[in-house]
Design an enzyme around this catalytic site. Structure first.
Site, PDB file in Angstrom:
ATOM      1  N   SER A 113      33.540  39.997  39.405  1.00 19.77           N
ATOM      2  CA  SER A 113      33.473  38.870  38.472  1.00 19.77           C
ATOM      3  C   SER A 113      32.195  38.113  38.801  1.00 19.77           C
ATOM      4  CB  SER A 113      34.684  37.959  38.711  1.00 19.77           C
ATOM      5  OG  SER A 113      34.536  36.737  38.022  1.00 19.77           O
TER       6      SER A 113
ATOM      7  N   TYR B   2      40.941  33.386  44.135  1.00 17.79           N
ATOM      8  CA  TYR B   2      40.302  34.312  43.186  1.00 17.79           C
ATOM      9  C   TYR B   2      38.830  34.514  43.541  1.00 17.79           C
ATOM     10  CZ  TYR B   2      38.970  36.524  38.788  1.00 17.79           C
ATOM     11  OH  TYR B   2      38.502  37.408  37.833  1.00 17.79           O
TER      12      TYR B   2
ATOM     13  N   LYS C 159      36.907  38.041  44.785  1.00 19.20           N
ATOM     14  CA  LYS C 159      35.841  38.710  44.043  1.00 19.20           C
ATOM     15  C   LYS C 159      34.574  38.839  44.879  1.00 19.20           C
ATOM     16  CE  LYS C 159      38.277  39.724  40.481  1.00 19.20           C
ATOM     17  NZ  LYS C 159      38.584  41.136  40.183  1.00 19.20           N
TER      18      LYS C 159
END
Ligand SMILES: NC(=O)c1ccc[n+]([C@@H]2O[C@H](COP(=O)([O-])OP(=O)(O)OC[C@H]3O[C@@H](n4cnc5c(N)ncnc54)[C@H](O)[C@@H]3O)[C@@H](O)[C@H]2O)c1
Length: 286
Positions: A143, A156, A160
């Site tokens: 991401s 998160y 990533k």
């Protein structure tokens, strides 16, 4: 890997969003696809849609957080189509929250799917690709969150960054071996998918008490859910990934000038000049 016609791609998270679009786009380019996901019903629907477009597709229910399940996926792919040429470690989930306020269950879930899912994919498929000694490619979905930092999305963003780092390590390792296997890391901007409803796939043993959730978590998760419909179409990401496979391009990024790219540059500049982190890009409202 210039020629993809007749080659086999294994794609995780293929029941929805970017993974589903990859199956369609790769299939339209002449590839055979093995579609894996933890959500059986939508996976079967996705397989039917892809097959209806004349693409050879097999579906297999697989939880990427489980090493045995990913080994089983490789067996299914080999049984169905013989060789495996492209592996897309794409399945992922989202949870919001501060570094300190994110419950352990959220950290565990996000780490299990987003990091262990990719680790299992690499442990299972890279030896197969090397053993085959044919052109191949590994595509890891990270991401722009893996190249930048921001508040209230601790688990998160961290996950990533790990995917980007593992992808870079893999790139160097394969290059040192002069392997015929390339690597790409897909770093999407906001994409119109169901990532804001990731909760639907959370395993029971990691369920959290919604009543107890900190406000930041609720706000960030609601914001992601509300904003994804304004994101780019998943097909755009699938086309970028296909081009990266064919052109052996490592970085798969939003177009030059995108606010996320500016944020990534800002972070690099801050590091090089040993400056404190600047909040930049979409996280800063850019
Ligand atoms: N949508 C975005 O804005 C965006 C931006 C950057 C990166 N990404 C990344 O793209 C990838 C794909 O997500 P998406 O946006 O298409 O979301 P999505 O929710 O539409 O699709 C993700 C798929 O992964 C599956 N999945 C979840 N847990 C799994 C597990 N344990 N094992 C196997 N499959 C599992 C889900 O069932 C779902 O079908 C993720 O890695 C996500 O982090 C998305």
């Amino acid at each position: 890997m210039e020629h993809v016609q007749g080659k086999t791609a294994v794609i995780t998270g293929a029941a929805s969003g970017i993974g589903r679009a990859m199956a369609r786009t790769f299939g339209e380019a002449g590839m055979r696809v093995v579609m894996a996901d933890v959500e059986g019903t939508s996976l079967e629907q996705a397989r039917k849609d892809v097959a209806a477009a004349g693409i050879e597709a097999v579906a297999h229910v697989c939880d990427v957080s489980q090493a045995d399940a990913v080994s089983g996926l490789a067996e299914v792919a080999k049984d169905a189509f013989g060789g495996i040429h492209v592996v897309c470690n794409n399945a992922g989930v989202f949870a919001g929250g501060t570094t300190w306020g994110t419950p352990s269950s959220d950290y565990e879930w996000v780490i299990n799917v987003n990091i262990w899912g990719v680790i299992h994919g690499l442990q299972t498929f890279v030896p197969i690709l090397l053993e085959q000694d044919e052109p191949g490619h590994v595509v890891n979905t990270a991401s722009m969150a893996g190249l930048t930092t921001g508040p209230m999305t601790a688990a998160y963003f961290m996950s990533k960054h790990a995917v980007v780092s593992m992808s870079e390590s893999l790139f160097h390792e394969l290059k040192a071996r002069e392997a015929k296997v390339g690597v790409s890391v897909v770093c999407p901007e906001l994409v119109d998918t169901r990532i804001g409803e990731a909760e639907r796939n959370r395993p029971h043993h990691l369920k959290r008490d919604d009543e107890e959730l900190p406000n930041e978590t609720k706000l960030v998760e609601a914001a992601i859910k509300a904003s994804t419909p304004t994101g780019v179409e998943p097909k755009v990401l699938a086309e970028r990934a296909l081009a990266a496979i064919q052109e052996n391009q490592f970085w798969v990024l939003p177009p030059d000038g995108d606010p996320w790219r500016r944020a990534a540059k800002q972070r690099c500049d801050d590091i090089v000049h040993a400056r404190n982190p600047t909040l930049a890009g979409p996280a800063a409202g850019d």
